[in-house]
Scaffold this motif. Sequence first.
Motif, PDB file in Angstrom:
ATOM      1  N   ILE A 155     -31.981  -8.947 -41.362  1.00 41.04           N
ATOM      2  CA  ILE A 155     -31.524  -7.568 -41.227  1.00 41.04           C
ATOM      3  C   ILE A 155     -30.124  -7.545 -40.625  1.00 41.04           C
ATOM      4  CG2 ILE A 155     -32.491  -7.183 -38.907  1.00 41.04           C
ATOM      5  CD1 ILE A 155     -33.441  -4.409 -39.983  1.00 41.04           C
ATOM      6  N   SER A 156     -29.321  -6.621 -41.096  1.00 43.25           N
ATOM      7  CA  SER A 156     -27.983  -6.427 -40.549  1.00 43.25           C
ATOM      8  C   SER A 156     -27.865  -4.996 -40.034  1.00 43.25           C
ATOM      9  CB  SER A 156     -26.905  -6.687 -41.607  1.00 43.25           C
ATOM     10  OG  SER A 156     -26.994  -5.730 -42.650  1.00 43.25           O
ATOM     11  N   VAL A 157     -26.921  -4.786 -39.109  1.00 38.68           N
ATOM     12  CA  VAL A 157     -26.721  -3.474 -38.493  1.00 38.68           C
ATOM     13  C   VAL A 157     -25.258  -3.077 -38.640  1.00 38.68           C
ATOM     14  CG1 VAL A 157     -26.872  -2.145 -36.345  1.00 38.68           C
ATOM     15  CG2 VAL A 157     -28.534  -3.975 -36.802  1.00 38.68           C
ATOM     16  N   THR A 158     -25.031  -1.899 -39.166  1.00 35.08           N
ATOM     17  CA  THR A 158     -23.674  -1.366 -39.280  1.00 35.08           C
ATOM     18  C   THR A 158     -23.573  -0.107 -38.433  1.00 35.08           C
ATOM     19  OG1 THR A 158     -23.422  -2.222 -41.526  1.00 35.08           O
ATOM     20  CG2 THR A 158     -21.909  -0.482 -40.844  1.00 35.08           C
ATOM     21  N   LEU A 159     -22.628  -0.079 -37.512  1.00 30.01           N
ATOM     22  CA  LEU A 159     -22.398   1.126 -36.713  1.00 30.01           C
ATOM     23  C   LEU A 159     -21.590   2.124 -37.519  1.00 30.01           C
ATOM     24  CD1 LEU A 159     -21.418  -0.176 -33.164  1.00 30.01           C
ATOM     25  CD2 LEU A 159     -23.670   0.317 -34.088  1.00 30.01           C
ATOM     26  N   THR A 160     -21.867   3.406 -37.302  1.00 29.67           N
ATOM     27  CA  THR A 160     -21.071   4.456 -37.938  1.00 29.67           C
ATOM     28  C   THR A 160     -20.689   5.504 -36.900  1.00 29.67           C
ATOM     29  OG1 THR A 160     -23.050   5.740 -38.566  1.00 29.67           O
ATOM     30  CG2 THR A 160     -22.205   4.152 -40.181  1.00 29.67           C
ATOM     31  N   GLN A 190     -33.543 -10.839 -34.459  1.00 33.14           N
ATOM     32  CA  GLN A 190     -33.932 -10.356 -35.791  1.00 33.14           C
ATOM     33  C   GLN A 190     -35.300  -9.675 -35.799  1.00 33.14           C
ATOM     34  OE1 GLN A 190     -32.716 -10.626 -39.279  1.00 33.14           O
ATOM     35  NE2 GLN A 190     -30.801 -10.538 -38.144  1.00 33.14           N
ATOM     36  N   GLU A 191     -36.286 -10.322 -35.151  1.00 40.87           N
ATOM     37  CA  GLU A 191     -37.644  -9.777 -35.208  1.00 40.87           C
ATOM     38  C   GLU A 191     -37.720  -8.382 -34.583  1.00 40.87           C
ATOM     39  OE1 GLU A 191     -42.277 -10.798 -33.944  1.00 40.87           O
ATOM     40  OE2 GLU A 191     -40.671 -12.196 -33.412  1.00 40.87           O
ATOM     41  N   GLU A 192     -37.042  -8.191 -33.470  1.00 42.89           N
ATOM     42  CA  GLU A 192     -37.064  -6.881 -32.808  1.00 42.89           C
ATOM     43  C   GLU A 192     -36.491  -5.791 -33.705  1.00 42.89           C
ATOM     44  OE1 GLU A 192     -36.538  -6.370 -28.319  1.00 42.89           O
ATOM     45  OE2 GLU A 192     -35.359  -8.172 -28.759  1.00 42.89           O
ATOM     46  N   TRP A 193     -35.370  -6.096 -34.369  1.00 39.02           N
ATOM     47  CA  TRP A 193     -34.754  -5.105 -35.253  1.00 39.02           C
ATOM     48  C   TRP A 193     -35.612  -4.842 -36.487  1.00 39.02           C
ATOM     49  CZ3 TRP A 193     -31.091  -1.594 -34.576  1.00 39.02           C
ATOM     50  CH2 TRP A 193     -30.207  -1.751 -33.504  1.00 39.02           C
ATOM     51  N   GLN A 194     -36.242  -5.900 -36.999  1.00 36.16           N
ATOM     52  CA  GLN A 194     -37.112  -5.703 -38.156  1.00 36.16           C
ATOM     53  C   GLN A 194     -38.318  -4.847 -37.798  1.00 36.16           C
ATOM     54  OE1 GLN A 194     -37.918  -9.448 -40.234  1.00 36.16           O
ATOM     55  NE2 GLN A 194     -35.818 -10.115 -39.845  1.00 36.16           N
ATOM     56  N   LEU A 195     -38.867  -5.066 -36.599  1.00 31.71           N
ATOM     57  CA  LEU A 195     -39.992  -4.240 -36.135  1.00 31.71           C
ATOM     58  C   LEU A 195     -39.551  -2.796 -35.911  1.00 31.71           C
ATOM     59  CD1 LEU A 195     -41.740  -6.703 -33.657  1.00 31.71           C
ATOM     60  CD2 LEU A 195     -42.643  -5.895 -35.838  1.00 31.71           C
ATOM     61  N   MET A 196     -38.359  -2.612 -35.359  1.00 34.22           N
ATOM     62  CA  MET A 196     -37.825  -1.262 -35.171  1.00 34.22           C
ATOM     63  C   MET A 196     -37.689  -0.552 -36.523  1.00 34.22           C
ATOM     64  SD  MET A 196     -36.536   1.243 -33.360  1.00 34.22           S
ATOM     65  CE  MET A 196     -35.948   0.745 -31.734  1.00 34.22           C
ATOM     66  N   ALA A 197     -37.159  -1.268 -37.514  1.00 35.03           N
ATOM     67  CA  ALA A 197     -36.998  -0.681 -38.848  1.00 35.03           C
ATOM     68  C   ALA A 197     -38.358  -0.317 -39.444  1.00 35.03           C
ATOM     69  CB  ALA A 197     -36.248  -1.647 -39.763  1.00 35.03           C
ATOM     70  N   GLN A 198     -39.355  -1.197 -39.280  1.00 35.13           N
ATOM     71  CA  GLN A 198     -40.696  -0.910 -39.786  1.00 35.13           C
ATOM     72  C   GLN A 198     -41.286   0.323 -39.109  1.00 35.13           C
ATOM     73  OE1 GLN A 198     -43.059  -4.489 -39.315  1.00 35.13           O
ATOM     74  NE2 GLN A 198     -41.590  -5.712 -40.480  1.00 35.13           N
ATOM     75  N   ASP A 199     -41.064   0.445 -37.801  1.00 34.01           N
ATOM     76  CA  ASP A 199     -41.556   1.621 -37.068  1.00 34.01           C
ATOM     77  C   ASP A 199     -40.902   2.895 -37.595  1.00 34.01           C
ATOM     78  OD1 ASP A 199     -43.047  -0.114 -35.567  1.00 34.01           O
ATOM     79  OD2 ASP A 199     -41.892   0.119 -33.717  1.00 34.01           O
ATOM     80  N   LEU A 200     -39.611   2.833 -37.872  1.00 35.08           N
ATOM     81  CA  LEU A 200     -38.883   4.000 -38.384  1.00 35.08           C
ATOM     82  C   LEU A 200     -39.353   4.378 -39.790  1.00 35.08           C
ATOM     83  CD1 LEU A 200     -35.421   2.948 -37.020  1.00 35.08           C
ATOM     84  CD2 LEU A 200     -36.497   5.147 -36.514  1.00 35.08           C
ATOM     85  N   ILE A 201     -39.600   3.370 -40.615  1.00 30.32           N
ATOM     86  CA  ILE A 201     -40.115   3.646 -41.964  1.00 30.32           C
ATOM     87  C   ILE A 201     -41.502   4.271 -41.865  1.00 30.32           C
ATOM     88  CG2 ILE A 201     -40.895   2.577 -44.117  1.00 30.32           C
ATOM     89  CD1 ILE A 201     -38.553   0.564 -43.771  1.00 30.32           C
ATOM     90  N   GLN A 202     -42.321   3.757 -40.937  1.00 34.68           N
ATOM     91  CA  GLN A 202     -43.644   4.341 -40.727  1.00 34.68           C
ATOM     92  C   GLN A 202     -43.516   5.784 -40.236  1.00 34.68           C
ATOM     93  OE1 GLN A 202     -46.317   2.586 -41.648  1.00 34.68           O
ATOM     94  NE2 GLN A 202     -47.610   4.368 -41.292  1.00 34.68           N
ATOM     95  N   ALA A 203     -42.515   6.046 -39.407  1.00 37.36           N
ATOM     96  CA  ALA A 203     -42.267   7.416 -38.926  1.00 37.36           C
ATOM     97  C   ALA A 203     -41.930   8.346 -40.096  1.00 37.36           C
ATOM     98  CB  ALA A 203     -41.134   7.418 -37.902  1.00 37.36           C
ATOM     99  N   ILE A 204     -41.159   7.839 -41.047  1.00 36.42           N
ATOM    100  CA  ILE A 204     -40.835   8.630 -42.239  1.00 36.42           C
ATOM    101  C   ILE A 204     -42.107   8.921 -43.035  1.00 36.42           C
ATOM    102  CG2 ILE A 204     -39.695   8.539 -44.492  1.00 36.42           C
ATOM    103  CD1 ILE A 204     -37.405   6.993 -43.107  1.00 36.42           C
ATOM    104  N   TYR A 205     -42.920   7.882 -43.246  1.00 35.87           N
ATOM    105  CA  TYR A 205     -44.164   8.069 -44.008  1.00 35.87           C
ATOM    106  C   TYR A 205     -45.070   9.115 -43.354  1.00 35.87           C
ATOM    107  CZ  TYR A 205     -43.141   3.793 -46.712  1.00 35.87           C
ATOM    108  OH  TYR A 205     -42.585   2.853 -47.531  1.00 35.87           O
ATOM    109  N   GLU A 206     -45.141   9.094 -42.031  1.00 33.47           N
ATOM    110  CA  GLU A 206     -45.959  10.081 -41.324  1.00 33.47           C
ATOM    111  C   GLU A 206     -45.345  11.476 -41.411  1.00 33.47           C
ATOM    112  OE1 GLU A 206     -47.087   9.280 -37.297  1.00 33.47           O
ATOM    113  OE2 GLU A 206     -47.729   7.249 -37.772  1.00 33.47           O
ATOM    114  N   THR A 207     -44.019  11.542 -41.279  1.00 30.62           N
ATOM    115  CA  THR A 207     -43.330  12.828 -41.283  1.00 30.62           C
ATOM    116  C   THR A 207     -43.575  13.587 -42.580  1.00 30.62           C
ATOM    117  OG1 THR A 207     -41.619  12.014 -39.769  1.00 30.62           O
ATOM    118  CG2 THR A 207     -41.056  13.937 -41.114  1.00 30.62           C
ATOM    119  N   ILE A 208     -43.600  12.868 -43.700  1.00 29.58           N
ATOM    120  CA  ILE A 208     -43.798  13.525 -45.005  1.00 29.58           C
ATOM    121  C   ILE A 208     -45.263  13.492 -45.438  1.00 29.58           C
ATOM    122  CG2 ILE A 208     -41.445  13.029 -45.735  1.00 29.58           C
ATOM    123  CD1 ILE A 208     -42.636  10.845 -47.558  1.00 29.58           C
TER     124      ILE A 208
END
Length: 253
Positions: A102-107, A121-139
């Motif tokens: 995983i890569s991170v780009t600041l904006t 890497q693992e922490e960021w990948q887990l964070m991304a998975q949590d965020l994707i799960q948050a999207i799935y729950e939100t919709i």
Amino acid sequence: MNSSKINYTGLVLEYDSGIVPPPYSHVFRLALDWSKGDLEAQLDLHYTEREELSEEEILDEGFTLQDDFSYKGKLNSIWIKPLQQMHDKTKWTNKDIEEGGISVTLTEKGKDLGLKIPSNQEEWQLMAQDLIQAIYETIKKEAPLKVSYRKVSSEDTIDCSLTVHFSNREVIFEKNGKSNPVNWEYAIQLMKMIFTPDYHYELAKEEAGKKRGEYIECGDGYWHELGKGVVNIDPSFDAVGKIKQGFEELLGE
């Protein structure tokens, strides 16, 4: 210059599963922007190299033929601070991630401030998975993750459950009709432990056990007895014991 001093108003997470074979191999781009106060999210997830497989091979692995997913909309702004904290504590590396990562780009207000590779890497990948799960729950694509637990002793039977709401980073523990909030990090570590051992579905039951022991149901309707239907993969790491300990602490025992 300390990266935590950079004025940024968003992050773009880009992930490639690398050498993982299809139908599991995938890439995603998750853009997060809080420059206007709310947390705006845009996700594009694509499964790769599936043309090599038959429809049957894809379905047999538990996937569908339409697993690609896109989303553009809001997420609960409670995610902003954890993202900032994760970024500000991260050490960055020049290591190549051609084999996956995983890569991170600041904006800043949509302007690209440069791509970086996190060493954690693992922490960021887990964070991304949590965020994707948050999207799935939100919709309402998926329901919150609920794990039920039963402890049967010679004295009594205790039933409880732990429900993780990724959409708003809330965890609720229920016992005897009463519910209490649980620390997010504690619950996530316990959830990680819950999915560490081997689950032997040939021993699973559709109802919780009544004999002395500890039983767990991970949201799919099947109950497993800890120590019999749930066993440690690595003899040197007692994940099953840590699951029991985690629920003992929640039960206040």
